[in-house]
Design an enzyme around this catalytic site. Structure first.
Site, PDB file in Angstrom:
ATOM      1  CG  PHE A 163      32.253  25.312 -26.257  1.00 46.84           C
ATOM      2  CD1 PHE A 163      31.537  25.106 -24.847  1.00 46.84           C
ATOM      3  CD2 PHE A 163      31.965  23.617 -26.649  1.00 46.84           C
ATOM      4  CE1 PHE A 163      30.571  24.291 -23.956  1.00 46.84           C
ATOM      5  CE2 PHE A 163      31.265  22.519 -26.046  1.00 46.84           C
ATOM      6  CZ  PHE A 163      30.844  22.865 -24.435  1.00 46.84           C
TER       7      PHE A 163
ATOM      8  CD  GLU B  34      22.601  27.973 -26.667  1.00 45.90           C
ATOM      9  OE1 GLU B  34      23.492  27.839 -26.054  1.00 45.90           O
ATOM     10  OE2 GLU B  34      21.817  27.267 -26.809  1.00 45.90           O
TER      11      GLU B  34
ATOM     12  CB  ALA C 210      34.298  17.438 -25.354  1.00 48.04           C
TER      13      ALA C 210
ATOM     14  CE  LYS D  81      28.929  32.955 -23.275  1.00 46.44           C
ATOM     15  NZ  LYS D  81      28.852  31.552 -24.596  1.00 46.44           N
TER      16      LYS D  81
ATOM     17  CG  ASP E 233      19.893  10.200 -32.330  1.00 47.28           C
ATOM     18  OD1 ASP E 233      20.001  10.048 -31.149  1.00 47.28           O
ATOM     19  OD2 ASP E 233      19.457  11.299 -32.960  1.00 47.28           O
TER      20      ASP E 233
ATOM     21  CG  ASP F   8      15.778  14.212 -29.905  1.00 45.19           C
ATOM     22  OD1 ASP F   8      16.467  13.883 -28.487  1.00 45.19           O
ATOM     23  OD2 ASP F   8      15.889  14.057 -30.540  1.00 45.19           O
TER      24      ASP F   8
ATOM     25  NE  ARG G 195      32.025  19.127 -19.019  1.00 44.42           N
ATOM     26  CZ  ARG G 195      30.853  19.294 -18.281  1.00 44.42           C
ATOM     27  NH1 ARG G 195      29.383  19.624 -18.739  1.00 44.42           N
ATOM     28  NH2 ARG G 195      31.472  19.170 -17.141  1.00 44.42           N
TER      29      ARG G 195
END
Lengths: 690, 583
Positions: free
Chosen positions: A386, A357, A388, A404, A531, A316, A391
């Site tokens: 935010f 961030e 989905a 943004k 995963d 990753d 986005r």
């Protein structure tokens, strides 16, 4: 930062020795010996010579008795030394495992009557908990068993198993929902569903792997054992037929006596690969132990072995190749917009964003233009979180809408307002992406203001690791959710061989299947539930301990430190284990040359004294020559125990040069060492006047 | 003399290596069924043969079906040779009216020719009719060689294929091997041999009046004429050299002037011994799509052969030290070859006898032009060792290379571990099943050589056959069992092996030495074909480097030495030391 707790132990502690010694004797039981065919032959040989000694004493046949006793004595030592090697390896690995589960003691657990918070609980002993039971763990409580958080969030001290002192957050849902037995909740509470039955936890499985009773031989161990059995059979043939050959020779040469059974047994034991035979299981157990030292729990020896064969590593990007905390590093306004305007809009859009961030954007705006943080309430702004679907995130202040997000999201947003997405914005974004940074676009209404550069730093030293891996013949593939441009730039900077950008779980799974279809062995790390399919498909799958239960179930190893870079060390440990087996097999076989020179002239000394010409070591007498060879054969096992436990040193290099080095050391050394060793032992025997 | 010696050896090896490449590529094309010029000539015959015998050429076989076809074919082939021998008195082409062969000798000979051994307990000119030689023995010379090549090709297909269940069609491989490779080569070669004076006739033996009468024993008898054996020899000599069979038409084999009359015939027959085994290395490289792999194996074989050759040459050229002590001149000069000439033809001298002895034992050919029994103790030990190494230094056609590949697998297995990967060869992982099969291949000859020798030295029937007392007698017995288990066929001829004991025991051992190895090899072929192929990286053990050649040589020598050193110590080694002690 991660700190790996290497529980290096002194080689032989007093307690370890004591356990190992009693174990050594316990392993003399025939059913234990039978598991190791090579050593079983030595065992039977020892019984045979013991019987011959007893018969001689009984018959009062004193001639040769001293020699027979000495041989018998050393044959038994050969058996014991091999037992000891296995015991000490088991003891060390068990101690290792015990230290891992040290905190896992019997505790009282709060078993909930219904699977949610705020219901009554009954106190039960933790060892009685079964899979599916739900427990409440409050601040200060120990986690009674491995499980999955179904409600709540809490900080957990996992230092008992990882050695990492900073507490970690465990919460329901998401990828940080699993807790390990023996860790301690520091604050808040958790409702946890137990996922294992008693004795099935990873550490329990690990401990059972090092115990001889339930240890499964790995595929390569089986193949090697077959080869060793074949060699043993050849030497059995060689020695068994020597008796008729010797009788015939005595007959035709009309001198001497046929070779004795004791000498034949001594010859057989010297020739069969006792060195590798005696140390083979110790090597396997020590391999598991070395994994544990690296805080990795393997669920099978097979997985460790496969690690040595890995051709492709899927890594990753975030957290493995890069430090993972993307930081805003620059503002790039579009033409006609000042940098300050962009910074101002960016700051407003980010005010409610608590991610690292987001924080970094606010810090950058403050540094560059001394823009102070403003209060959302005071501005009368509403925060757009935010999602989905969009986005994007942002803020609405009256009619002013600031957003943004990634370029695609902003483009859709702009075009939805019947405005044109400016080419300049795309160019700017691409320039940023090509540097390996992530471009974040800021728009106000239908107008793009500019681009924020989020910079991700490639970890120091990682490039050198990839060079090493390439030298080992292992291909690295970086997996990232980033767009292709960013991914390509980071890939180039880190020096990986290939990358998979905009990776989805399906794309990962597909990539693994493709690589496997071409015959490659794939290793990967993962932590999230999504995963799990890829982990299940990969040949070596390391689940992070911090990951979900699903990921851990799908993988075949768990890294307690949750450090994805560990994969490289795992590969090296796997290789080391195979190399140690190969090196000791070569050494063992190369040894036989010298033993022939010692024993063959000695065994036929009475019939063919001419064969004394082969006694190139100049050994003092036939009896001493044979005894010296047997003693050497026994002592070399002890001498090589440290090598078997520590493993052959592995330095990443091409197969060709690795082979040349090891062939020289273990093949060449294997030829020379016994000549010197046997001679020295013979000198010692002479000095002791045997 | 130095130049003479080494120019002969160089000429031989260079010619061999030059011819091997084109023939190897041609053979690969034959087995890959690629379009070729010779198709026009042979394809109609091939198709007719298939139609006649009901073979569906397009149908592939699993390894078990391949084994079954091979075993049935060889069983009936052997039965036919057996019947022809025990009934030859009633069959045509028997001008000397030779009697039927005894049951035990017929069994031994039938097995010997079916297994590509050509151990000869009998002597050709006084035992076998022309019919038996041509339709019994020569036919087996062709098909036993083609069988060996078929097994090799099946094994190579195991490396070529992935996830496959089949390894080819035995009938097709057998037919193509005979039709496209052995027949054309043997045909051309036998014409050349005839041109050199090798006999080829159906006429009865010649009776020639002698120029001078000879007093024979018992002295009352006067001998005034000599019978000279002739027969259809050239056609049989050609294939016995090419197919690593080795069974001579006459008892003296290629030491006989009618089998090997001139220096040129000697050179060509020598060449024929190693030609196909060497070329097959290139076929292998071509078929696995990596010519370097073929070169590696060929280099390994050539180096071991060269080493063996030089050792033998040293001891034979040095001669017997006991004779030196008596003042006998054994140095080589323009007028004499020098060295140990006992049992050697003066026509061939030391170099060509030694060259033949080492090549014929390196390959499992077994034809001779000098008597190995009369070599110096260590000079004779080298041919013995070459057989005991498993007949993999060139070895029999097909069988040598598949044996060598087994050693490569063992070498790769141990070395592969040392580089930290589970071992792989040509992209195939070597796992428990492969190692099990490889172990059987290594164990079988060792078992039969050692146990057979043990049985012989414990029984009166075994001991009585030796011609020489002492350690040399032991060597003779050891050589016989090595030769049988290795399917070589040469002998330390002092041993009188045409007795029921040796005929039966050696016969059984030849069977195991051949089919006991073919079975695991084909099983491995099946297992390899089913595996996936791992692509090579820098982390993969390269199997085409000088280091690998070295490793392979070390593996072969170590396995051989560890198995046979004690036995050799009681035979040739002690014989040598005893000889030195008499100085």
């Amino acid at each position: 930062m991660m700190t790996t707790k290497h529980q290096s132990q002194p080689f032989f502690t007093k307690q370890l020795m004591w356990v190992a010694l009693t174990d050594t004797l316990r392993k003399l039981a025939p059913q234990q010996q039978w598991k190791n065919p090579v050593m079983f032959v030595v065992y039977v040989g020892s019984l045979l010579t013991t019987g011959l000694c007893i018969t001689s004493i009984y018959q009062g046949n004193e001639q040769q008795l001293g020699f027979m006793l000495a041989i018998t004595f050393w044959l038994w030592f050969t058996v014991l030394f091999a037992n000891f090697a296995e015991s000490i390896a088991e003891g060390r690995s068990k101690a290792q495992a015990a230290s891992l589960r040290g905190a896992k003691r019997e505790l009282m657990a709060k078993q909930l009557n219904e699977p949610h918070y705020d219901t009554d609980y009954t106190k039960v002993v933790s060892t009685l908990l079964r899979r599916g039971d739900v427990v409440l763990i409050e601040a200060g409580d120990f986690v009674p068993a491995d499980g999955e958080v179904i409600e709540g969030a809490a900080s957990v001290d996992e230092s008992a198993i990882t050695g990492e002192s900073a507490p970690v957050i465990r919460e329901s849902g998401g990828d940080f929902s699993s807790v390990t037995g023996g860790t301690r909740v520091l604050s808040d509470w958790l409702v946890v569903r137990v996922t294992v039955n008693p004795g099935e936890a990873f550490i329990d499985r690990m401990i059972s792997m090092v115990e001889s009773a339930s240890r499964q031989k790995t595929p390569n161990e089986i193949a090697l054992t077959i080869l060793l059995v074949a060699l043993t059979l050849i030497f059995l043939l060689t020695t068994v037929t020597l008796l008729p050959f010797s009788i015939y020779s005595v007959d035709i040469a009309k001198s001497g006596t046929p070779v004795s059974i004791t000498v034949l047994v001594a010859l057989l034991v010297c020739l069969i690969p006792t060195t590798i035979g005696g140390l083979l299981s110790a090597i396997g157990v020590a391999g598991i132990g070395r994994m544990m030292q690296k805080n990795v729990i393997a669920t099978s020896g097979r997985a460790i072995e496969a690690a040595g064969d890995v051709d492709v590593l899927l890594l990753d990007k975030t957290g493995t190749i890069t430090l993972g905390n993307r930081q805003a590093s620059a503002f790039f306004p579009l033409n006609g917009i000042s940098e300050r305007e962009l910074a101002d809009a960016a700051q407003l859009a980010t005010l409610a964003d608590e991610t690292p961030e987001g924080r970094s954007i606010i810090i950058l705006a403050k540094q560059k233009f001394a823009l102070r943080e403003r209060n959302i309430q005071e501005l009368g702004a509403t925060f757009v979180a935010f999602s989905a679907q969009t986005r994007m995130s942002g803020v609405n202040i009256g009619a002013k809408q600031i957003r943004k997000g990634a370029m695609d999201a902003i483009r859709t947003y702009i075009e939805a307002q019947q405005a044109k997405f400016p080419d300049e914005a795309k160019q700017l974004a691409d320039t940023v992406a090509r540097r390996g940074s992530t471009p974040l676009l800021v728009a106000e209404g239908g107008r793009v203001l500019g681009v924020i550069e989020l910079k991700d730093t490639v970890k120091g030293g990682i490039k050198e690791r990839f060079v090493e891996l390439r030298r080992m013949g292992i291909k690295t593939i970086m997996i990232t959710g980033d767009n292709r441009l960013t991914a390509a730039a980071i890939a180039a900077e880190a020096g990986v061989d290939d990358f998979l950008a905009e990776a989805t779980p399906e794309a990962k799974l597909k990539l693994i299947r493709e690589q496997q279809a071409e015959g490659r062995l794939v290793a990967m790390t993962g932590d999230g539930t999504n995963d799990a399919p890829a982990l299940a498909q990969a040949d070596v799958a390391v689940a992070m301990n911090s990951g979900t239960q699903a990921a851990k179930e799908a993988g075949n190893m768990v890294d307690l430190d949750s450090n994805p870079t560990k994969l490289i060390e795992i590969v090296e440990t796997g290789k080391q284990m195979l190399m140690t087996r190969g090196a000791l097999t070569t050494f063992s076989l190369a040894n036989d040359l010298a033993k022939y020179f010692a024993i063959v002239p000695a065994a036929f000394a009475s019939t063919y004294p001419e064969l004394g010409a082969l006694n190139i070591m100049g050994l003092s007498s036939p009896a001493n020559a044979i005894l010296a060879a047997v003693i050497f054969n026994a002592l070399i096992i002890v001498a090589l125990i440290p090598l078997a436990l520590k493993g052959v040193t592995y330095r990443p290099q091409s197969a060709e040069s690795l082979l040349r080095t090891n062939l020289l050391i273990y093949g060449g050394g294997g030829v020379i060492v016994p000549f010197i060793g046997i001679k020295l032992i013979d000198l010692g025997l002479t000095a002791l006047a045997f | 003399m130095f130049i003479n010696t080494y120019s002969q050896i160089s000429l031989y090896l260079i010619t061999l290596l030059l011819l091997a490449k084109p023939l190897g590529v041609y053979m690969a094309n034959v087995y890959e069924n690629n379009p070729m010029l010779l198709n026009r000539l042979f394809a109609p015959v091939e198709l007719a043969l298939y139609r006649l015998s009901g073979i569906k050429a397009a149908e592939e076989m699993t390894w078990k079906q391949y084994v079954a076809a091979l075993l049935w074919f060889n069983f009936f082939g052997g039965l036919a040779v057996f019947i022809v021998q025990i009934a030859q008195a009633y069959l045509p082409l028997n001008p000397q009216q030779l009697a039927n062969v005894s049951f035990d000798s017929a069994f031994n000979t039938a097995v010997s020719f079916v297994t590509n051994t050509n151990w000869q307990g009998y002597s050709g000119e006084t035992t076998m009719s022309y019919f038996t030689q041509m339709l019994g023995l020569s036919v087996q010379n062709f098909v036993s060689a083609a069988t060996g090549m078929a097994v090799l090709v099946a094994m190579i297909r195991g490396f070529q294929r992935t996830h496959a269940t089949t390894i080819g069609n035995f009938w097709v491989d057998l037919t193509r091997g005979v039709l496209y490779i052995l027949l054309p080569l043997a045909l051309v070669f036998s014409f050349i041999l005839v041109s050199q004076g090798v006999v080829q006739t159906f006429k009865p033996y010649l009776t020639i009046p002698m120029v001078e009468q000879v007093q024979a024993s018992p002295p009352t008898q006067q001998t005034s004429s000599q019978t000279i054996a002739v027969g259809p020899a050239a056609s049989q000599v050609a294939i016995k050299q090419l197919g690593t069979n080795g069974g001579g038409f006459f008892n003296a084999n290629s030491a006989h002037p009618f089998e090997n009359p001139t220096p040129l015939s000697n050179f060509l027959e020598l060449l024929a011994i190693l030609l196909i085994p060497a070329a097959l290395c290139h076929s292998f490289g071509t078929m696995v799509n990596d010519p370097r792999q073929g070169w590696t194996i060929l280099t390994t074989m050539t180096l071991v052969l060269l080493g063996a050759l030089l050792v033998t040459l040293h001891y034979e050229q040095a001669g017997n030290p006991l004779l030196n002590a008596l003042g006998v001149d054994q140095t080589s000069s323009l007028t004499q070859s020098g060295g140990n000439m006992e049992g050697k033809e003066t026509r061939f001298g030391i170099v060509n006898s030694v060259l033949w002895a080492t090549t014929t034992t390196a390959a499992s050919n077994g034809s001779v032009n000098a008597m190995h029994d009369s070599f110096m103790p260590l000079g004779g030990m080298v041919p013995l060792c070459l057989i005991q190494l498993g007949e993999v230094i060139f070895g029999g056609v097909g069988s040598g290379l598949y044996g060598m590949l087994i050693f490569a697998i063992i070498a790769v297995f141990v070395a592969g571990l040392m580089i930290g990967r589970t071992p792989e060869y040509l992209g195939k992982k070597m796992e428990a099943f492969e190692i099990k099969m490889a172990a059987i291949v290594i164990l079988i000859p060792a078992f039969f050589i050692l146990m057979g020798t043990a049985l012989a030295v414990l029984s009166d029937a075994g001991k009585i056959a030796t011609a020489n007392p002492g350690a040399h007698g032991f060597s003779e017995i050891l050589y016989a069992f090595s030769s049988a288990a290795g399917n070589n066929g040469s002998a330390f001829a002092g041993l009188s092996a045409n007795s029921p004991f040796y005929n039966i025991v050696l016969g059984i051992i030849m069977l195991f030495g051949r089919f006991g190895i073919i079975l695991p090899v084909l099983a491995m072929a099946g297992s390899l074909a089913a595996k996936k192929s791992v692509p090579a990286t820098v982390g993969t053990l390269p199997t085409h480097t000088p280091l690998f050649v070295l490793l392979l040589i070390a593996t072969i020598l170590l396995v051989g030495a560890l198995t046979f050193v004690p036995a050799l110590a009681l035979g040739p080694i002690v014989e040598h030391l005893q000889m030195l002690n008499q100085l």
